[in-house]
Design a protein around this motif. Structure first.
Motif, PDB file in Angstrom:
ATOM      1  N   ILE A  27     -37.421 -32.282  28.638  1.00  0.00           N
ATOM      2  CA  ILE A  27     -37.567 -33.587  29.304  1.00  0.00           C
ATOM      3  C   ILE A  27     -38.721 -33.515  30.304  1.00  0.00           C
ATOM      4  O   ILE A  27     -39.571 -34.410  30.366  1.00  0.00           O
ATOM      5  N   GLY A  28     -38.757 -32.446  31.106  1.00  0.00           N
ATOM      6  CA  GLY A  28     -39.868 -32.272  32.039  1.00  0.00           C
ATOM      7  C   GLY A  28     -41.197 -32.151  31.317  1.00  0.00           C
ATOM      8  O   GLY A  28     -42.215 -32.702  31.767  1.00  0.00           O
ATOM      9  N   HIS A  29     -41.195 -31.428  30.208  1.00  0.00           N
ATOM     10  CA  HIS A  29     -42.406 -31.277  29.393  1.00  0.00           C
ATOM     11  C   HIS A  29     -42.908 -32.644  28.925  1.00  0.00           C
ATOM     12  O   HIS A  29     -44.100 -32.958  29.034  1.00  0.00           O
ATOM     13  N   THR A  30     -42.002 -33.485  28.449  1.00  0.00           N
ATOM     14  CA  THR A  30     -42.380 -34.811  27.954  1.00  0.00           C
ATOM     15  C   THR A  30     -42.878 -35.698  29.085  1.00  0.00           C
ATOM     16  O   THR A  30     -43.881 -36.413  28.940  1.00  0.00           O
ATOM     17  N   ILE A  31     -42.186 -35.660  30.235  1.00  0.00           N
ATOM     18  CA  ILE A  31     -42.610 -36.479  31.373  1.00  0.00           C
ATOM     19  C   ILE A  31     -44.020 -36.090  31.805  1.00  0.00           C
ATOM     20  O   ILE A  31     -44.873 -36.946  32.075  1.00  0.00           O
ATOM     21  N   GLN A  32     -44.261 -34.781  31.896  1.00  0.00           N
ATOM     22  CA  GLN A  32     -45.569 -34.303  32.362  1.00  0.00           C
ATOM     23  C   GLN A  32     -46.680 -34.728  31.405  1.00  0.00           C
ATOM     24  O   GLN A  32     -47.742 -35.186  31.837  1.00  0.00           O
ATOM     25  N   LEU A  33     -46.441 -34.578  30.113  1.00  0.00           N
ATOM     26  CA  LEU A  33     -47.492 -34.920  29.148  1.00  0.00           C
ATOM     27  C   LEU A  33     -47.748 -36.419  29.111  1.00  0.00           C
ATOM     28  O   LEU A  33     -48.905 -36.860  29.100  1.00  0.00           O
ATOM     29  N   THR A  34     -46.678 -37.204  29.088  1.00  0.00           N
ATOM     30  CA  THR A  34     -46.865 -38.655  29.002  1.00  0.00           C
ATOM     31  C   THR A  34     -47.403 -39.239  30.305  1.00  0.00           C
ATOM     32  O   THR A  34     -47.895 -40.374  30.317  1.00  0.00           O
ATOM     33  N   ALA A  35     -47.302 -38.485  31.401  1.00  0.00           N
ATOM     34  CA  ALA A  35     -47.871 -38.965  32.658  1.00  0.00           C
ATOM     35  C   ALA A  35     -49.392 -38.872  32.654  1.00  0.00           C
ATOM     36  O   ALA A  35     -50.060 -39.573  33.424  1.00  0.00           O
ATOM     37  N   GLU A  36     -49.947 -38.012  31.801  1.00  0.00           N
ATOM     38  CA  GLU A  36     -51.393 -37.793  31.805  1.00  0.00           C
ATOM     39  C   GLU A  36     -52.065 -38.167  30.483  1.00  0.00           C
ATOM     40  O   GLU A  36     -53.166 -38.718  30.481  1.00  0.00           O
ATOM     41  N   ASP A  37     -51.429 -37.846  29.374  1.00  0.00           N
ATOM     42  CA  ASP A  37     -52.085 -37.975  28.075  1.00  0.00           C
ATOM     43  C   ASP A  37     -51.470 -39.100  27.251  1.00  0.00           C
ATOM     44  O   ASP A  37     -50.616 -38.870  26.386  1.00  0.00           O
ATOM     45  N   VAL A  38     -51.829 -40.323  27.553  1.00  0.00           N
ATOM     46  CA  VAL A  38     -51.388 -41.472  26.770  1.00  0.00           C
ATOM     47  C   VAL A  38     -52.628 -42.164  26.211  1.00  0.00           C
ATOM     48  O   VAL A  38     -53.646 -42.274  26.893  1.00  0.00           O
ATOM     49  N   PRO A  39     -52.592 -42.610  24.965  1.00  0.00           N
ATOM     50  CA  PRO A  39     -53.792 -43.150  24.308  1.00  0.00           C
ATOM     51  C   PRO A  39     -54.401 -44.358  24.999  1.00  0.00           C
ATOM     52  O   PRO A  39     -55.575 -44.641  24.828  1.00  0.00           O
ATOM     53  N   TRP A  40     -53.589 -45.091  25.774  1.00  0.00           N
ATOM     54  CA  TRP A  40     -54.093 -46.328  26.367  1.00  0.00           C
ATOM     55  C   TRP A  40     -54.543 -46.153  27.817  1.00  0.00           C
ATOM     56  O   TRP A  40     -54.780 -47.122  28.504  1.00  0.00           O
ATOM     57  N   ASP A  41     -54.680 -44.908  28.287  1.00  0.00           N
ATOM     58  CA  ASP A  41     -55.034 -44.726  29.681  1.00  0.00           C
ATOM     59  C   ASP A  41     -55.988 -43.545  29.835  1.00  0.00           C
ATOM     60  O   ASP A  41     -55.903 -42.562  29.104  1.00  0.00           O
ATOM     61  N   HIS A  42     -56.919 -43.629  30.780  1.00  0.00           N
ATOM     62  CA  HIS A  42     -57.832 -42.552  31.157  1.00  0.00           C
ATOM     63  C   HIS A  42     -58.686 -42.053  29.987  1.00  0.00           C
ATOM     64  O   HIS A  42     -59.074 -40.892  29.943  1.00  0.00           O
ATOM     65  N   GLY A  43     -58.956 -42.910  29.047  1.00  0.00           N
ATOM     66  CA  GLY A  43     -59.815 -42.518  27.934  1.00  0.00           C
ATOM     67  C   GLY A  43     -59.220 -41.468  27.026  1.00  0.00           C
ATOM     68  O   GLY A  43     -59.949 -40.747  26.322  1.00  0.00           O
ATOM     69  N   ALA A  44     -57.874 -41.342  27.010  1.00  0.00           N
ATOM     70  CA  ALA A  44     -57.235 -40.297  26.214  1.00  0.00           C
ATOM     71  C   ALA A  44     -57.470 -40.495  24.722  1.00  0.00           C
ATOM     72  O   ALA A  44     -57.613 -39.522  23.976  1.00  0.00           O
ATOM     73  N   TRP A  45     -57.528 -41.752  24.286  1.00  0.00           N
ATOM     74  CA  TRP A  45     -57.726 -41.992  22.853  1.00  0.00           C
ATOM     75  C   TRP A  45     -59.097 -41.510  22.407  1.00  0.00           C
ATOM     76  O   TRP A  45     -59.250 -40.957  21.315  1.00  0.00           O
ATOM     77  N   GLU A  46     -60.111 -41.703  23.272  1.00  0.00           N
ATOM     78  CA  GLU A  46     -61.437 -41.179  22.937  1.00  0.00           C
ATOM     79  C   GLU A  46     -61.444 -39.654  22.944  1.00  0.00           C
ATOM     80  O   GLU A  46     -62.037 -39.017  22.079  1.00  0.00           O
ATOM     81  N   TYR A  48     -59.046 -37.774  22.204  1.00  0.00           N
ATOM     82  CA  TYR A  48     -58.323 -37.290  21.024  1.00  0.00           C
ATOM     83  C   TYR A  48     -59.304 -36.872  19.937  1.00  0.00           C
ATOM     84  O   TYR A  48     -59.093 -35.867  19.250  1.00  0.00           O
ATOM     85  N   TRP A  49     -60.389 -37.637  19.769  1.00  0.00           N
ATOM     86  CA  TRP A  49     -61.278 -37.407  18.637  1.00  0.00           C
ATOM     87  C   TRP A  49     -62.384 -36.404  18.930  1.00  0.00           C
ATOM     88  O   TRP A  49     -62.939 -35.825  18.003  1.00  0.00           O
ATOM     89  N   TRP A  50     -62.719 -36.183  20.202  1.00  0.00           N
ATOM     90  CA  TRP A  50     -63.775 -35.207  20.437  1.00  0.00           C
ATOM     91  C   TRP A  50     -63.273 -33.895  21.023  1.00  0.00           C
ATOM     92  O   TRP A  50     -64.039 -32.945  21.201  1.00  0.00           O
ATOM     93  N   THR A  51     -61.971 -33.786  21.298  1.00  0.00           N
ATOM     94  CA  THR A  51     -61.404 -32.511  21.730  1.00  0.00           C
ATOM     95  C   THR A  51     -61.177 -31.624  20.511  1.00  0.00           C
ATOM     96  O   THR A  51     -60.472 -32.024  19.578  1.00  0.00           O
ATOM     97  N   PRO A  52     -61.741 -30.410  20.454  1.00  0.00           N
ATOM     98  CA  PRO A  52     -61.536 -29.527  19.297  1.00  0.00           C
ATOM     99  C   PRO A  52     -60.066 -29.158  19.144  1.00  0.00           C
ATOM    100  O   PRO A  52     -59.339 -28.993  20.126  1.00  0.00           O
ATOM    101  N   GLY A  53     -59.616 -29.029  17.913  1.00  0.00           N
ATOM    102  CA  GLY A  53     -58.229 -28.638  17.670  1.00  0.00           C
ATOM    103  C   GLY A  53     -57.801 -28.945  16.259  1.00  0.00           C
ATOM    104  O   GLY A  53     -58.496 -29.655  15.509  1.00  0.00           O
ATOM    105  N   THR A 113     -51.040 -28.611  17.226  1.00  0.00           N
ATOM    106  CA  THR A 113     -51.676 -29.895  16.914  1.00  0.00           C
ATOM    107  C   THR A 113     -51.816 -30.786  18.137  1.00  0.00           C
ATOM    108  O   THR A 113     -52.256 -31.938  18.003  1.00  0.00           O
ATOM    109  N   TYR A 114     -51.461 -30.270  19.334  1.00  0.00           N
ATOM    110  CA  TYR A 114     -51.558 -31.124  20.518  1.00  0.00           C
ATOM    111  C   TYR A 114     -53.031 -31.425  20.797  1.00  0.00           C
ATOM    112  O   TYR A 114     -53.853 -30.504  20.894  1.00  0.00           O
ATOM    113  N   PRO A 115     -53.390 -32.684  20.938  1.00  0.00           N
ATOM    114  CA  PRO A 115     -54.814 -33.045  20.974  1.00  0.00           C
ATOM    115  C   PRO A 115     -55.484 -32.966  22.339  1.00  0.00           C
ATOM    116  O   PRO A 115     -56.681 -33.221  22.443  1.00  0.00           O
ATOM    117  N   PHE A 116     -54.732 -32.597  23.383  1.00  0.00           N
ATOM    118  CA  PHE A 116     -55.331 -32.578  24.712  1.00  0.00           C
ATOM    119  C   PHE A 116     -55.188 -31.190  25.330  1.00  0.00           C
ATOM    120  O   PHE A 116     -54.898 -30.220  24.634  1.00  0.00           O
TER     121      PHE A 116
END
Length: 366
Positions: A27-46, A48-53, A113-116
């Motif tokens: 639960i803490g893991h999910t809260i932490q990730l969704t607090a920072e890495d969401v596609p609609w905020d802070h350019g995370a969707w962009e 996603y495509w240029w981060t190697p992985g 497969t985590y993109p961030f």
């Protein structure tokens, strides 16, 4: 693996606790990730495509599907571990080992497969859950069947070793001139960016303890962090008489991280594997004392009070921190209750034997 018999064997109590504790850990893991890495905020969707992985080799829906299946597997693992029903084979819906193996495999896929950015707690989780899966597979391959007690014991030894290694290198990494430099500017901030000094000042500020922690306390924060991370987990694992004290120190060490630094996810995940530092016998002795009592209710209340007093703001992780500190207070108080009760019984038994010996010696001879 459907032919691997379990003969009704139950989980090692330490492994069962790890499975249960990993539920709030995830639960803490999910809260932490969704607090920072969401596609609609802070350019995370962009990003996603240029981060190697490896995520670039699959469609985005695959990454999401892995995360959803992982969440379901965690729920199944927690439920079956709480139930801990005896199973004759690994592949049974009520087998906690089956759900745990699902979590191990899916978490590895989630990690790869985590993109961030990969966080520290993610690598610790991967290594710790991975060693459990490896322990089961090694015994299954070597003997042609799974011996639950040996497999669980080997898994817990591996998790304890991973925990000690993780903490040790975290402390070793801090052994540098910047981290140990306690010099501050006029406002009380570290002049070189020492996280020990700045973290201590933040703890003081939000706890209304002042703005300039004394020099001796800054020394303790810097060098104490290094000593705790490099030494205390090993002591907790290998020195039985100091085990409870060492685990208590580890929890106290993480309190500022939970209370004011907004990183309750990593301390919760780290503590999820603390049961591996105890012996199987200790886990069986302490387990009954986790039932509600004046001891652990008071311990949980103290944990909640600490978090509420120091909380810097009301966010998802700080609210989650209330649970974490309450959980630690409950757990430590339960173990303290067990130790105190056993010592009291031992004292009464010794006193009884002493009275008996006195009565025998007082009888007239002849």
């Amino acid at each position: 693996m459907s032919s691997i018999p379990l003969a009704g064997a139950r989980l090692d109590p330490r492994l069962r606790l790890v499975m249960l504790f990993l539920v709030p850990g995830f639960i803490g893991h999910t809260i932490q990730l969704t607090a920072e890495d969401v596609p609609w905020d802070h350019g995370a969707w962009e990003r996603y495509w240029w981060t190697p992985g490896w995520h670039l080799f699959v469609d985005p829906w695959v990454v999401v599907a892995i995360a959803v299946m992982l969440g379901l597997a965690v729920i199944g693992m927690g439920g079956t571990a709480a139930w801990d029903a005896p199973c004759r084979r690994v592949i049974e819906p009520r087998s906690a080992r089956l759900w745990a193996m699902g979590v191990i495999v899916l978490y590895a896929a989630h990690y790869l497969t985590y993109p961030f950015r990969i966080r520290n707690h993610m690598s610790h989780m991967l290594a710790s859950t991975g060693v459990i899966g490896i322990a089961w597979l090694l015994l299954a391959v070597r003997e042609g069947r799974l011996d639950p007690r040996r497999a669980d014991r080997l898994a817990m030894d591996g998790v304890a070793l991973i925990t000690c290694v993780t903490y040790f290198f975290a402390g070793l990494h801090k052994l540098n001139a910047s981290f140990t430099n306690i010099a501050v500017d006029a406002e009380g901030n570290s002049i070189v960016g020492s996280s020990a000094v700045d973290g201590l000042r933040t703890f003081f500020l939000y706890g209304d303890l002042g703005t300039h922690p004394p020099a001796w306390l800054r020394y303790v924060a810097a060098w104490g962090t290094i000593v705790i991370e490099t030494c205390v987990p090993v002591i907790a694992w290998r020195v039985r008489r100091l085990r409870f004290l060492a685990v208590s120190i580890l929890c106290a060490f993480h309190v500022p991280h939970v209370a004011v630094m907004d990183v309750a996810d990593y301390p919760m995940i780290a503590s999820s594997f603390y049961p591996a530092l105890f012996s199987r016998a200790e886990a069986r002795i302490y387990a009954p004392y986790f039932r509600p009592s004046r001891w652990n209710v008071l311990g949980a209340a103290v944990g909640v009070a600490i978090q509420v007093w120091f909380i810097p703001w009301w966010g998802r992780l700080t609210i989650f921190g209330i649970f974490v500190l309450a959980f630690w207070g409950w757990s430590l108080a339960s173990i303290a209750h067990a130790i105190a009760s056993r010592r009291a019984r031992r004292g009464k038994a010794d006193a009884g034997r002493g009275r008996g010996a006195t009565a025998v010696s007082s009888k007239p001879s002849g």
